[in-house]
Write a protein that holds these residues in place. Structure first.
Motif, short mmCIF file in Angstrom:
data_model
loop_
_atom_site.label_atom_id
_atom_site.label_comp_id
_atom_site.label_asym_id
_atom_site.label_seq_id
_atom_site.Cartn_x
_atom_site.Cartn_y
_atom_site.Cartn_z
N GLU A 192 0.83 -1.21 0.00
CA GLU A 192 0.00 0.00 0.00
C GLU A 192 0.86 1.26 0.00
O GLU A 192 0.54 2.25 -0.66
CB GLU A 192 -0.92 -0.01 1.23
CG GLU A 192 -2.01 1.04 1.19
CD GLU A 192 -3.10 0.71 0.18
OE1 GLU A 192 -3.38 -0.47 -0.06
OE2 GLU A 192 -3.67 1.67 -0.37
N GLY A 246 -6.84 -4.15 1.46
CA GLY A 246 -6.32 -2.80 1.35
C GLY A 246 -6.91 -1.88 2.41
O GLY A 246 -6.20 -1.04 2.98
N ALA A 247 -8.20 -2.03 2.67
CA ALA A 247 -8.86 -1.14 3.63
C ALA A 247 -8.30 -1.32 5.04
O ALA A 247 -8.37 -0.41 5.86
CB ALA A 247 -10.37 -1.39 3.63
N SER A 305 -4.79 0.83 4.52
CA SER A 305 -4.60 2.09 3.78
C SER A 305 -4.85 3.34 4.60
O SER A 305 -4.35 4.41 4.26
CB SER A 305 -5.49 2.10 2.54
OG SER A 305 -6.84 1.93 2.88
N ASN A 306 -5.60 3.22 5.69
CA ASN A 306 -5.86 4.40 6.50
C ASN A 306 -5.04 4.44 7.78
O ASN A 306 -5.28 5.27 8.66
CB ASN A 306 -7.36 4.52 6.81
CG ASN A 306 -7.88 5.90 6.49
OD1 ASN A 306 -7.10 6.85 6.34
ND2 ASN A 306 -9.18 6.05 6.38
N ARG A 322 -0.84 8.15 6.20
CA ARG A 322 -1.26 9.14 5.22
C ARG A 322 -0.06 9.43 4.33
O ARG A 322 1.08 9.41 4.80
CB ARG A 322 -1.74 10.43 5.90
CG ARG A 322 -2.93 10.26 6.88
CD ARG A 322 -4.27 10.03 6.15
NE ARG A 322 -4.36 8.78 5.47
CZ ARG A 322 -4.98 8.61 4.29
NH1 ARG A 322 -5.53 9.59 3.65
NH2 ARG A 322 -5.03 7.43 3.75
#
Lengths: 566, 566
Positions: A175, A550-551, A554-555, A558
């Motif tokens: 990612e 991914g979720a 991914s957060n 940043r």
């Protein structure tokens, strides 16, 4: 000071494994670098790993000691775990002054950010490798905190947990590489000079990540969040379940050792053990320094976290109600054996264990002839009885009840309906204080609609409901309602009808649940394999995240851009 | 019935554009398929596109009409937009009965899911292509709802908005392809047969996606969420700002037209215009059918959404306080010109407009000699005055104040401190009813610490604060505090010192903000380019999402697995 673990050495040791993991998450083939067989460790096995006797000795040696992690702000000691098998572990852990510990963790971030995604990933792989080498020791630690039987504690608490950790590292690494480190941007302006910028892009962690561990799978449910956060640049504060501290304390200890050797601040991974009744998770969860939370446990506290820890990204795995739709089968014996095993494994104390069997009142067709509802329930009960008839085998499959709440629920379940299979007390000769029980199967009827039906609540533990429904179509609708309202970690179905298969699949796609169809062999609905299977969907009330996608990563960071004129 | 827009035709038309967009988001080079120049449209320009006169005629033709979208559950008509330039638009839009509309949208999901990621992406590209062809018409619609000047409405409301939509489609498409459609998994079992499963993986939308549009950038701020959700399999309900309906109604109309032609249910994209004072966003946001929300607007309502719309994934862009640190420069004139333009563009009504200029009390060093705080402020004021001295040019840059609140804030700002540059009223000869004002610059002092300083609140509109600080080091600390507590969409800095550069960069990496350094030419801190720049970071209080990255798309769908024994 040169680090003992240089980037070069780390790359040589672990880059091929990272590459293979990246390949695995893309192909979703079977793969694991962590052997499942106990004999694969120790002499003649994985280099540097502890064998069975060494692992047991290491575990015994840690009992009645203090694990001093040399964390800043240690203001006392706590502990007091008692094995579900009886013995007191008598291990002491540091208790932390958060006002000292959290700033120390925050201060470790910039150097960890500057290390970049590859070094962070390789350091994580070294931590996992050291954990792997001590799989035998971890197996005992998991067994004596979760109540899992040894072989399950070994596999699920060892290689399978390590796989899930590595999977998270692979996702996190990939990612962070989706944006290049730098870009030279040049926008044509007709006859004038182009506009030109030099841009740098840096993946940066969000802040301190809080891991709230659970009692039943202290390593398996913790490693994904721990390694996903660490690999994306965040320090991780590990808050274990008060009854399952040891496996995570050992994990933190190894992580701090590796971080130090690699030249990083060990305070990137710390432990927050708590005093009895302190309820530190609630305090920690709303601290402004905490930017990420990973949690496995009750729906009540998971919902509380989602509602209140507003300053953080919150990843929860809560409770769900797992359903099996039984419509028809061309392998009746295989179905019975598969279900009996799924109900029995770790006394049904898995978030993925099926709870509700939806069976048409009019019966089902099978390769062994038509079977009535009573036939099916009776045959499953007999399959469970057969599977667990031998006490040694029963102990090896069931493990121990993890805490008195499970026992209380099991006892209460027998009063919810007609008992098709009573729970049996099993003696564990090695650990006579362990509470070992076979599953109860209770008959319920979906047509009885007074009040909230018991099968629409999670009854965590060795309890299965055989729910009579009017038809397969009704089963499919009840499945939809169950997933939508209560959530589900797993769904299973047995059918030889393409139409039913499509209907069940449609509900799972509509309501966001993971489906296993017609499992009759050695794969069970409650087991998922890292790198290939998703654990949960993240799209129904049982969990807001899936392992691993991914979720999930991914957060946690940043991507920060600096633009300069060229 | 064969669809007019077959998958083959869609692929032929748009697959190369999709591939190029995928390349762009990986390299982050400059790229756009949407020309910025008005002359690139119409005769001799993009095929089938409306030229300047045709676009204006199309806009004029829609005024005083009813846009009937043929949506299910239309129970009346609403509208009533008045241009910030004066004229009433007098367009009527359908008002929806949600209990009819939402189920119709939900029913459209399965076929859209089955279409798969590529077809969904290509349909989105066709919608964008039709919007692009009508860029001149959209420019007028955006101008007369947002108050942007024509050229800005054309570029930001047209090609730049379309770029951001396409970027979201590219991210969404790529994200859905990270897991293969199928996998054959085979796990060795020593001498026994391997365990073998056939697995299918389906990306499935979460449910209905609610888009809450804003007044100032009805297309630019809406297209990312709209297209990200649609491309990931979700129907999108578009709830425009009551003062900026037309650009989104036209968007919905084109989307429905394309969906129908491609053989899909047009109810995948619908409009929810509201009656005056109805406050429909609050009702919609907590409906159980709504699983995703995209919002741009006030911090107050954004926070409310995050706290209350618990059943949905909520992506918000709220308010922030954007800072420029002025330490030193080797291009003083370039800095003054660049800042003057940034303050003036669209009367500072951009979420990215810098608000606080932090200038050391002792002055700064420049290529034009040392400058005192008063010199710098005076020179910036003079630069703004010079830039906006000519009324025609001023009108072309400033546009109109979007609503009376902005005017009120502007008037109030003059009382907050010593006015270094008063706001000037500009006459717009074409639209005499427009409220056009030049920016005010107000001097403040960071040393005055009684109460919450005015520069720590967002003062949306043409208001800049020149804040005197003790030193650059103090500026850097105030920057940190501002980002952490109030958030920031943009940060800028001017410095010739590597040390200061590193310090500002460190704060931006620590606190999660996007930084532009030493912009003195034709790139401005308040502008970002799709495919290359991130808009916001998603990591500070100004916004919980960035345009566009993996996190913006990865949780809009879930990957659902079906396992079957082989």
């Amino acid at each position: 000071m040169a680090a003992e673990l240089s980037p070069h050495l780390l790359s040589e040791k672990h880059r091929p494994t990272l590459d293979r993991a990246l390949e695995a998450i893309r192909s979703r083939d079977y793969w694991s670098p962590h052997p499942e067989h106990p004999k694969a460790y120790g002499e003649g096995g994985a280099p540097g790993s502890l064998g069975a006797a060494e692992g047991k000795a290491a575990f015994d040696a840690v009992l009645h000691t203090r694990i001093d992690l040399a964390q800043p702000g240690t203001d006392g000691w706590t502990g007091g775990e008692v094995s579900p098998y009886g013995p007191e572990l008598a291990v002491e852990y540091p208790h932390a002054d958060l006002d000292v510990l959290l700033p120390a963790m925050r201060a470790a971030m910039p150097a960890w950010r500057e290390a970049g995604p590859e070094t962070r990933a390789l350091v994580c792989l070294e931590i996992l490798a050291r954990i792997s080498a001590r799989t035998h020791e971890f197996a005992h630690a998991v067994m004596h905190t979760s109540g899992q039987a040894f072989m399950m504690a070994f596999q699920a608490g060892g290689p399978h947990a390590q796989d899930r950790g590595l999977e998270a590292v692979a996702y996190a690494y990939e990612e962070q590489l989706r944006v290049p480190r730098t870009a030279d941007w040049s926008k044509p302006q007709g006859k004038r000079d182009p506009l030109a910028l030099h841009k740098t892009f840096t993946p940066a962690g969000r802040g301190i990540s809080l891991l709230i561990g659970c009692n039943t799978f202290p390593t398996w449910n913790s490693y994904p969040g721990l390694f996903a956060s660490l690999a994306t640049g965040n320090p991780v504060l590990v808050k274990p379940h008060p009854r399952a501290i040891l496996p995570l304390a050992l994990t933190v200890q190894l992580a701090r050792e590796v971080l130090t050797e690699a030249g990083f601040d060990p305070n990137l991974v710390t432990l927050a053990a708590e005093h009895p009744g302190e309820g530190i998770a609630k305090t920690l969860a709303v601290r402004p320094e905490i930017k990420i939370i990973d949690y496995t446990g009750s729906t009540e506290f998971g919902d509380w976290l989602e509602a209140n820890a507003r300053q953080a990204q919150v990843y929860t795995e809560k409770a769900g109600v797992n359903t099996i739709v039984v419509d028809s089968t061309d392998d009746y014996r295989g179905m019975l054996a598969n279900l009996a095993f799924s109900f029995s494994l770790y006394s049904g104390q898995m978030c993925t264990t099926p709870q509700n069997l939806l069976i048409p009142r009019s019966g089902i067709t099978t390769d062994a002839g038509d079977k009535t509802y009573d036939d099916v329930v009776g045959d499953i009960a007999a399959a469970v009885t057969g599977l667990l008839g031998d006490d040694a085998r029963a102990n090896g499959l069931l493990g121990a009840l993890v805490n008195p709440d499970v026992k209380a629920r099991l006892d209460a379940a027998a009063h919810l309906g007609e008992v098709a299979l009573p729970s049996r007390e099993v003696t564990n000769p090695e650990f006579p204080d362990a509470t070992v029980r076979t599953p109860v199967i209770v008959k319920l009827d979906a047509a009885k609609t007074d009040g909230e039906p018991p099968y629409l609540a999670e009854c965590f533990g060795p309890v299965s409901f055989a729910v009579a429904v009017d038809s397969t179509a009704d089963a499919v609708e009840l499945l939809r309602r169950t997933i939508r309202e209560k959530g589900a970690m797993t769904v299973g179905a047995y059918t030889t009808s393409e139409e039913v298969e499509r209907a069940v699949e449609g509900v799972c796609l509509d309501e966001s649940a993971q489906l296993s169809l017609n499992l009759t062999g050695g794969v069970y609905v409650n087991q998922t394999a890292a790198f290939s299977d998703f654990h949960g969907s993240g799209g129904n009330p049982a969990a807001n995240a899936a392992l691993c996608d991914g979720a999930f990563v991914s957060n946690r960071f940043r991507t920060l851009e600096v633009r300069r004129q060229r």
